[in-house]
Design a protein around this motif. Sequence first.
Motif, mmCIF file in Angstrom:
data_model
loop_
_atom_site.group_PDB
_atom_site.id
_atom_site.type_symbol
_atom_site.label_atom_id
_atom_site.label_comp_id
_atom_site.label_asym_id
_atom_site.label_seq_id
_atom_site.Cartn_x
_atom_site.Cartn_y
_atom_site.Cartn_z
ATOM 1 N N UNK A 142 89.847 18.001 70.750
ATOM 2 C CA UNK A 142 89.917 17.714 69.275
ATOM 3 C C UNK A 142 89.940 18.983 68.381
ATOM 4 N N UNK A 143 90.732 19.994 68.896
ATOM 5 C CA UNK A 143 90.832 21.282 68.308
ATOM 6 C C UNK A 143 91.607 21.210 67.055
ATOM 7 N N UNK A 144 91.101 22.210 66.114
ATOM 8 C CA UNK A 144 91.848 22.384 64.776
ATOM 9 C C UNK A 144 93.235 22.949 65.164
ATOM 10 N N UNK A 145 94.148 22.497 64.185
ATOM 11 C CA UNK A 145 95.379 23.078 63.911
ATOM 12 C C UNK A 145 96.162 23.024 65.557
ATOM 13 N N UNK A 146 95.649 22.204 66.391
ATOM 14 C CA UNK A 146 96.444 21.936 67.750
ATOM 15 C C UNK A 146 97.325 20.575 67.935
ATOM 16 N N UNK A 147 98.522 20.574 68.240
ATOM 17 C CA UNK A 147 99.016 19.358 68.449
ATOM 18 C C UNK A 147 99.395 19.624 69.840
ATOM 19 N N UNK A 148 99.012 18.428 70.483
ATOM 20 C CA UNK A 148 99.123 18.105 71.953
ATOM 21 C C UNK A 148 100.275 17.185 72.027
ATOM 22 N N UNK A 149 101.308 17.799 73.275
ATOM 23 C CA UNK A 149 102.357 17.129 73.504
ATOM 24 C C UNK A 149 102.314 16.910 75.088
ATOM 25 N N UNK A 150 102.628 15.814 75.496
ATOM 26 C CA UNK A 150 102.720 15.299 76.836
ATOM 27 C C UNK A 150 104.241 15.385 77.170
ATOM 28 N N UNK A 151 104.593 16.508 77.914
ATOM 29 C CA UNK A 151 105.909 17.115 78.369
ATOM 30 C C UNK A 151 105.933 17.450 79.479
#
Length: 226
Positions: A42-51
């Motif tokens: 749950x990091x700030x400014x991090x968008x996680x993509x399953x790719x």
Amino acid sequence: MKHVIITGTSRGIGFELTKKFSEAGHKVLAISRNPQPVSELKLENVKVFACDITRKKDLEKVSSFISSEWKKVDILINNAGTLINKPFQELSLENFNSVYQTNVIGVVGMIQKMLPFMAKEAHVVNVSTMGGVQGSMKFPGLSAYSSSKAAVINLTELLAEEYKETGPSFNVLALGAVQTEMLEEAFPGYKAPLSAEEMAEYIFNFSLTGNKFYNGKLLQVSNSTP
């Protein structure tokens, strides 16, 4: 604040890089086949993509996100990689294809999709290995992995030349022994002198400033091979 894309973030160096860029206040797109490890932070400014970078549809999703949300990419770190440790005669063509799809074709696809969003000052950092460097020590069982990483080195040099007038800059880091899960797969039981966090710190700094000094260069980041 930079807009940073990192591939291969589920473990090892990519995982540590994601944390470092977030802690420093940069925006991060963390890309991995397995998004759970980074999502749980749950990091700030991090968008996680399953790719899966070998799949065209997945790359198009990343491109759509950048187009609609970020509009630009300042740093692309192609860190994702796969390794198969087998004697050459036991490697199937499917094994070779699998390694090259991730380590070479996936890198090509990611760069092609992100180039329209990268300005002259942007920086593409490709992660290779000392085993891919011509004249370096080679090891049995790594013919698919090391040869694919050699292709990444050559690709980096070619792209730097092709885009030297317009940017972005392209550089490649040939890493020596780092204590990661991938190292354990290649050299079971071997203890490396550097941790994934220590190497991530180096790559973090290089990706932010290295393009001021280098373009089209291979830097050997190693004090052990292994």
